[in-house]
Design a protein around this motif. Structure first.
Motif, PDB file in Angstrom:
ATOM      1  N   ASP A   1      41.075  40.550  39.460  1.00  0.00           N
ATOM      2  CA  ASP A   1      39.798  40.129  40.037  1.00  0.00           C
ATOM      3  C   ASP A   1      39.185  41.156  40.978  1.00  0.00           C
ATOM      4  O   ASP A   1      38.030  41.007  41.388  1.00  0.00           O
ATOM      5  CB  ASP A   1      39.972  38.815  40.803  1.00  0.00           C
ATOM      6  N   PHE A   2      39.934  42.211  41.317  1.00  0.00           N
ATOM      7  CA  PHE A   2      39.423  43.222  42.241  1.00  0.00           C
ATOM      8  C   PHE A   2      38.920  44.478  41.524  1.00  0.00           C
ATOM      9  O   PHE A   2      38.759  45.517  42.143  1.00  0.00           O
ATOM     10  CB  PHE A   2      40.500  43.591  43.255  1.00  0.00           C
ATOM     11  N   GLY A   3      38.666  44.373  40.215  1.00  0.00           N
ATOM     12  CA  GLY A   3      38.026  45.496  39.544  1.00  0.00           C
ATOM     13  C   GLY A   3      38.595  45.897  38.212  1.00  0.00           C
ATOM     14  O   GLY A   3      38.091  46.830  37.578  1.00  0.00           O
ATOM     15  N   GLY A   4      39.650  45.236  37.759  1.00  0.00           N
ATOM     16  CA  GLY A   4      40.207  45.567  36.454  1.00  0.00           C
ATOM     17  C   GLY A   4      39.405  44.924  35.333  1.00  0.00           C
ATOM     18  O   GLY A   4      38.326  44.359  35.541  1.00  0.00           O
ATOM     19  N   GLU A   5      39.942  45.024  34.125  1.00  0.00           N
ATOM     20  CA  GLU A   5      39.347  44.350  32.964  1.00  0.00           C
ATOM     21  C   GLU A   5      40.340  43.317  32.456  1.00  0.00           C
ATOM     22  O   GLU A   5      41.455  43.657  32.090  1.00  0.00           O
ATOM     23  CB  GLU A   5      39.031  45.352  31.846  1.00  0.00           C
ATOM     24  N   SER A   6      39.925  42.061  32.445  1.00  0.00           N
ATOM     25  CA  SER A   6      40.818  41.017  31.961  1.00  0.00           C
ATOM     26  C   SER A   6      41.014  41.132  30.456  1.00  0.00           C
ATOM     27  O   SER A   6      40.093  41.500  29.713  1.00  0.00           O
ATOM     28  CB  SER A   6      40.263  39.633  32.296  1.00  0.00           C
ATOM     29  N   CYS A   7      42.221  40.791  30.024  1.00  0.00           N
ATOM     30  CA  CYS A   7      42.540  40.828  28.593  1.00  0.00           C
ATOM     31  C   CYS A   7      42.362  39.467  27.930  1.00  0.00           C
ATOM     32  O   CYS A   7      42.714  39.300  26.758  1.00  0.00           O
ATOM     33  CB  CYS A   7      43.974  41.314  28.395  1.00  0.00           C
ATOM     34  N   ILE A   8      41.786  38.501  28.645  1.00  0.00           N
ATOM     35  CA  ILE A   8      41.571  37.187  28.048  1.00  0.00           C
ATOM     36  C   ILE A   8      40.762  37.272  26.755  1.00  0.00           C
ATOM     37  O   ILE A   8      41.086  36.583  25.779  1.00  0.00           O
ATOM     38  CB  ILE A   8      40.900  36.240  29.062  1.00  0.00           C
ATOM     39  N   PRO A   9      39.711  38.118  26.661  1.00  0.00           N
ATOM     40  CA  PRO A   9      38.984  38.203  25.389  1.00  0.00           C
ATOM     41  C   PRO A   9      39.861  38.595  24.200  1.00  0.00           C
ATOM     42  O   PRO A   9      39.539  38.259  23.057  1.00  0.00           O
ATOM     43  CB  PRO A   9      37.917  39.274  25.669  1.00  0.00           C
ATOM     44  N   LEU A  10      40.967  39.283  24.458  1.00  0.00           N
ATOM     45  CA  LEU A  10      41.839  39.721  23.365  1.00  0.00           C
ATOM     46  C   LEU A  10      42.634  38.580  22.745  1.00  0.00           C
ATOM     47  O   LEU A  10      43.215  38.735  21.668  1.00  0.00           O
ATOM     48  CB  LEU A  10      42.813  40.800  23.865  1.00  0.00           C
ATOM     49  N   LEU A  11      42.667  37.429  23.414  1.00  0.00           N
ATOM     50  CA  LEU A  11      43.400  36.292  22.861  1.00  0.00           C
ATOM     51  C   LEU A  11      42.790  35.801  21.552  1.00  0.00           C
ATOM     52  O   LEU A  11      43.459  35.132  20.768  1.00  0.00           O
ATOM     53  CB  LEU A  11      43.429  35.146  23.883  1.00  0.00           C
TER      54      LEU A  11
END
Length: 389
Positions: A225-235
């Protein structure tokens, strides 16, 4: 008197929890801001109006909390510092949230894709038990969250720790080579800890495609939440991907002990089986209610995350201007060292001034300090101390 496996345990060592004086705590990656005012009001309301429910068992599957988490992820895209806000109060409370273009999830996260537990540490323990075997090593970076080796030892799971690259980023090629050589699962924090460096979603996608298809691929998003890219879309494409997240960092809830998994319903069902074989009622009534309240006020936490990101970048610039080597951070901390300066001595000098930061004695990172980002006043106090050293 004890078993052999007990003798071989090497417990996790957390950041200092001081008892002798009132320190400024910048050593445990806690959030310096209080939870949303909505959460505080909910705690009072539950304690007063629904006190009788504290004498009853909670919902064993945290169904309402799972629904609230799924809704929050859909509204924010899973990265609070980039969440777009509309309306609400000056502190972000009550704002309408929508994900940035970078973070939009191409499907709706549903409650059956969420598993809840007592902090991400308990969740990770169940992940190790459910998905990693004692007959093959789990592949992980040589420097990452130091609880992973503890779980591996607890469940007698061998480890294959792959050294980081010279720039302190994950060596994805060698991690994949090792995983494919032994048909092993992979786990790492993204952004990583204690380095603060993250892989892009595209890099993680490429890793999953090249990793063993019959093994679970675990991404720990405690700091995303502090600037990365979540991998949730890859699910949407990878059924073997399992994402671990927590309320302890960006949701100002380290004291609530709430963690969760986002994964396919099949993987969530496996974790639920493990949970029901150990503790049928893991998340208590109060924690469930407060977690639901927190998810319902994501705008407040988005603003807190932005404040931390601004302070982080300002503090990193402060250190670099004074000759420190600071790794690029996508987290709520910085990892830094300075030639000719002994990190342990610096840590002790800062502590003597009433501020706690983290020093690791492990070979390879013993020259670094990990410094959690606090409020503006806290960081100004630390700057003054470091200027005087």
């Amino acid at each position: 008197m004890t078993t052999e496996r007990m003798k071989n345990l090497h417990p996790y060592v957390p950041g200092e929890q001081p008892k002798d004086r009132d320190y400024i705590k910048l050593n445990a990656n806690e959030n310096p801001y209080p939870p949303s005012p909505v959460v505080a009001k909910t705690a009072v309301r539950v304690a007063r109006k629904y006190a009788a429910r504290l004498g009853l068992y909670p919902d064993p599957d945290s169904n309402a909390l799972k629904s609230a988490i799924a809704a929050m992820l859909n509204q924010t895209g899973g990265v609070l510092c980039r969440t777009e806000l509309r309306g609400g109060k000056k502190n972000g409370s009550g704002a309408v949230c929508s994900p940035s273009a970078q973070d939009r999830i191409p499907f709706a996260v549903t409650p059956d894709m969420v598993y809840c537990g007592n902090g991400s540490d308990e969740v990770l323990s169940f992940v190790f038990y459910a998905f990693f075997d004692s007959d093959r090593p789990v592949v992980l970076p040589s420097f990452t969250y130091s609880f992973y080796p503890v779980y591996a030892g607890f469940y007698a799971i061998p480890l294959n720790a792959v050294p980081l690259r010279s720039d302190w980023s994950l060596d994805t090629q060698n991690m994949l080579a090792e995983a494919n050589a032994t048909d092993s699962g992979i786990i790492f924090a993204n952004p990583n800890a204690p380095t603060g460096i993250g892989l892009t979603r595209a890099q993680v996608d490429a890793m999953i495609r090249a990793a063993p298809k019959d093994r679970v691929f675990v991404v720990d998003e405690a700091y995303v939440d502090f600037g990365g890219e979540s991998c949730i879309p890859l699910l949407a494409e990878h059924k073997n991907l399992l994402i671990v997240r927590t309320f302890s960092k960006s949701l100002c809830g380290a004291g609530m002990r709430l963690g969760y998994v986002v994964a396919s319903p099949e993987l969530v069902a496996h974790l639920t089986t493990v949970k029901n074989s150990l503790n049928h009622f893991p998340v208590d009534v109060m924690a469930q209610r407060l977690g639901i309240a927190a998810c319902g006020d994501a705008g407040y936490y988005a603003r807190c995350a932005r404040l931390i990101v601004c302070e982080r970048d300002d503090f990193a610039a402060f250190l670099r201007a004074r000759g420190w080597f600071v790794l690029p951070s996508q987290t709520n901390f910085v990892f830094a060292k300075k030639d000719g300066v002994r990190a342990e001595e610096t840590y002790r000098a800062i502590k003597a001034a009433g501020i706690l930061v983290r020093h690791f004695s492990a070979a390879g990172i013993e020259d670094f300090l990990r410094i959690t980002i606090g409020t503006r006043a806290q960081m100004d106090a630390l700057k003054a101390v470091m200027e005087s050293l």
